[in-house]
Design a protein around this motif. Structure first.
Motif, PDB file in Angstrom:
ATOM      1  N   TYR A  27      -9.201  -2.435   7.545  1.00 49.39           N
ATOM      2  CA  TYR A  27      -8.549  -2.705   6.262  1.00 49.39           C
ATOM      3  C   TYR A  27      -7.132  -2.126   6.265  1.00 49.39           C
ATOM      4  O   TYR A  27      -6.811  -1.254   7.074  1.00 49.39           O
ATOM      5  N   GLU A  28      -6.298  -2.629   5.368  1.00 50.58           N
ATOM      6  CA  GLU A  28      -4.921  -2.156   5.256  1.00 50.58           C
ATOM      7  C   GLU A  28      -4.913  -0.754   4.655  1.00 50.58           C
ATOM      8  O   GLU A  28      -5.676  -0.449   3.742  1.00 50.58           O
ATOM      9  N   THR A  29      -4.041   0.105   5.182  1.00 54.63           N
ATOM     10  CA  THR A  29      -3.952   1.479   4.715  1.00 54.63           C
ATOM     11  C   THR A  29      -2.515   1.840   4.375  1.00 54.63           C
ATOM     12  O   THR A  29      -1.580   1.110   4.722  1.00 54.63           O
ATOM     13  N   ARG A  37       2.879   1.428   5.359  1.00 52.16           N
ATOM     14  CA  ARG A  37       1.650   0.624   5.293  1.00 52.16           C
ATOM     15  C   ARG A  37       1.255   0.204   6.694  1.00 52.16           C
ATOM     16  O   ARG A  37       2.104  -0.149   7.506  1.00 52.16           O
ATOM     17  N   TYR A  38      -0.053   0.250   6.960  1.00 54.57           N
ATOM     18  CA  TYR A  38      -0.578  -0.136   8.257  1.00 54.57           C
ATOM     19  C   TYR A  38      -1.559  -1.278   8.073  1.00 54.57           C
ATOM     20  O   TYR A  38      -2.470  -1.193   7.256  1.00 54.57           O
ATOM     21  N   PRO A  39      -1.401  -2.351   8.848  1.00 55.93           N
ATOM     22  CA  PRO A  39      -2.303  -3.498   8.728  1.00 55.93           C
ATOM     23  C   PRO A  39      -3.691  -3.160   9.291  1.00 55.93           C
ATOM     24  O   PRO A  39      -3.844  -2.183  10.032  1.00 55.93           O
ATOM     25  N   PRO A  40      -4.686  -3.978   8.960  1.00 56.46           N
ATOM     26  CA  PRO A  40      -6.022  -3.769   9.529  1.00 56.46           C
ATOM     27  C   PRO A  40      -5.959  -3.760  11.054  1.00 56.46           C
ATOM     28  O   PRO A  40      -5.198  -4.508  11.667  1.00 56.46           O
ATOM     29  N   LYS A  64      -6.984   3.721   1.738  1.00 54.90           N
ATOM     30  CA  LYS A  64      -7.062   2.267   1.644  1.00 54.90           C
ATOM     31  C   LYS A  64      -5.963   1.810   0.699  1.00 54.90           C
ATOM     32  O   LYS A  64      -5.797   2.358  -0.396  1.00 54.90           O
ATOM     33  N   PHE A  65      -5.215   0.802   1.133  1.00 53.71           N
ATOM     34  CA  PHE A  65      -4.079   0.339   0.348  1.00 53.71           C
ATOM     35  C   PHE A  65      -4.504  -0.177  -1.027  1.00 53.71           C
ATOM     36  O   PHE A  65      -3.892   0.171  -2.044  1.00 53.71           O
TER      37      PHE A  65
END
Length: 111
Positions: A27-29, A37-40, A64-65
């Motif tokens: 999941y995006e964080t 932001r970090y993608p899944p 979690k975003f």
């Protein structure tokens, strides 16, 4: 046979690690410090910290975003922006980057 999961050899270092240690977050964080932001699939599930902030030895765990954004409103980001703009002693490039991230999050909330 290894009782705790399959061991594999990584290509980068040749080190033998358990497969579970290489599982990624699905999941995006977001890092609550630098707001990156970090993608899944970008961060390891075993140690979900911001690679940038962790490089400074801070060990800041990402969130979690969706949950992060659900707990905030546009006013929160406006207040954060005012507070951030009043801070001194940071490199201009970092200040501009974080300011941009705050504005993007606020705009997304207003959006």
């Amino acid at each position: 046979m290894w009782p705790f999961g399959k061991k594999i050899e990584t290509q980068e270092t040749g080190a033998v690690v358990k497969k579970a240690e290489l599982e990624k977050l699905g999941y995006e964080t977001i890092c609550t410090i630098c707001l990156e932001r970090y993608p899944p699939g970008m961060l390891l599930a075993r140690y979900p910290t911001c690679p940038d902030c962790d490089s400074e030895g801070m060990g800041i765990f990402v969130e979690k975003f969706d949950e992060y954004m659900a707990g905030k409103n546009a006013q929160y980001f406006d207040d954060m922006l005012k507070w951030w703009e009043s801070k001194e002693g940071f490199r201009p490039e970092y200040k501009a980057l974080k300011t941009r991230r705050i504005v993007e999050l606020r705009d997304r909330k207003l959006g």
